[in-house]
Design an enzyme around this catalytic site. Structure first.
Site, PDB file in Angstrom:
ATOM      1  CB  CYS A 146      53.964  54.942  69.250  1.00 48.12           C
ATOM      2  SG  CYS A 146      52.234  55.372  68.953  1.00 48.12           S
ATOM      3  N   GLY A 155      40.279  61.849  68.718  1.00 48.91           N
ATOM      4  CA  GLY A 155      41.122  61.662  67.543  1.00 48.91           C
ATOM      5  C   GLY A 155      40.853  60.321  66.892  1.00 48.91           C
TER       6      GLY A 155
END
Length: 335
Positions: A61, A189
């Site tokens: 991220c 997910g």
């Protein structure tokens, strides 16, 4: 697998890392850098080098990095391409590359200081590269020792406790928006960040949590729906997107209905983003750029003694690697 005939690390060939992180870039810029580095993977077979160079791509991220044993020209070429985006990448070679990855794995270079997720992300990036390539001994050594010492560092209490984490921030944002704990939450997910947020919210009393994954997850204690049965017309109050491949894995007709439920909130944890920016409702959409801004407000300063300690360990391993490579050279010369 270890590649045979490895060239000795020296002036021409470096063990290096080139990349960008939350410090230098926005989320959009990291997405662009990731695209460049992904393309670079396919161009590592260059006539001038006459052999395929090995690499490990670490994309999280908050950072995008490429580790490789390669000539300086290759790193220079990548740096120039990245700089065209208006971004200044960092490049560390040899012992500084060791020090950097050791601090990354130990959680000292993270936006969430002391986070544990980065250890798993580094491990998965390394294992994926090892499955797909014949990595050099130097890259195997670098990643194995960084992962080992990252664990040791945490076990000894060197890594600071992360008081503000992404799950905590998500919980605070849901409270700010007055989301009822009986509201239906959908996690698409089975990524590590989705799991950590889901389990944290479950502990905080959110009782209607559903996971959607490519296949049934037999050990999961929460509700499940397979992708083929996913429907955004169902009354999910909050949707969490945990993987960038979702943009292409789910049909366009399905994505068109994601905003049909009034006041639905979408958290997009993916890099690159699962939803293109031009398709979102800003007041109902949270991406990693916004989360990064929140985290910066609460970030602690790195303890310089911890940083120095972990770097010293990394330098010792760098010296150990050189000694091993010298012994291998001697054995090869005498064979």
């Amino acid at each position: 697998m270890v590649r045979e005939g490895e060239e000795r690390i020296g002036n021409r060939v470096s063990l290096g890392v080139i990349g960008v992180s939350y410090r230098e870039t926005t989320l959009q810029q990291r997405e662009q850098v990731l695209h460049i580095l992904q393309q670079a993977q396919g161009s590592f077979r260059l006539e001038v080098f006459q052999e395929e160079k090995d690499y490990v791509l670490l994309a999280t991220c908050h950072r995008v990095e490429l580790y490789s044993v390669a000539p300086a020209e290759l790193f220079d070429s990548l740096a120039q391409e990245i700089e065209l985006l208006g971004v200044s990448p960092y490049f560390y070679r040899n012992q500084d590359c060791f020090a950097h990855l050791f601090c990354v794995a130990g959680g000292l270079d993270s936006l969430v200081l002391g986070e544990t997720e980065i250890q798993g992300q580094v491990k998965r990036a390394y294992l994926q590269a090892a499955r797909e390539q014949k990595l050099s001994f130097a890259l195997h050594f670098l990643f194995q020792k960084a992962l080992k010492e990252g664990k040791v560092f945490r076990a000894k209490g060197g890594a600071p406790y992360a008081e503000i984490t992404i799950p905590i921030l998500v919980d605070q944002e849901l409270r700010r928006r007055q989301i009822d704990k009986k509201a239906s939450l959908l996690f698409i997910g089975y990524s590590e960040i989705n799991r950590s947020v889901a389990y944290h919210l479950q502990r905080q009393g959110f009782s209607c949590i559903t996971f959607c994954s490519r296949q049934q997850l037999p050990t999961l204690s929460m509700r499940q729906v397979v992708r083929e049965e996913l429907c955004f017309q169902d009354p999910y109050r909050v949707v969490f997107l945990g993987s960038s491949e979702l943009q292409y894995a789910l049909p366009h007709s399905l994505w068109e209905s994601i905003w049909d439920i009034p006041d639905r909130i979408v958290f997009d944890f993916a890099v690159p983003r699962a939803l293109p920016s031009h398709t979102v409702f800003p007041h109902r959409y949270v991406d990693m750029d916004q989360i990064s801004d929140w985290l910066r407000e609460h970030r602690k300063e790195v303890n310089s003694a911890h940083l120095h300690s972990l770097r010293e360990v990394a330098y010792r391993y760098w010296n150990s690697l050189n000694q091993r490579l010298e012994r291998r050279d001697c054995v090869g010369a005498n064979a």
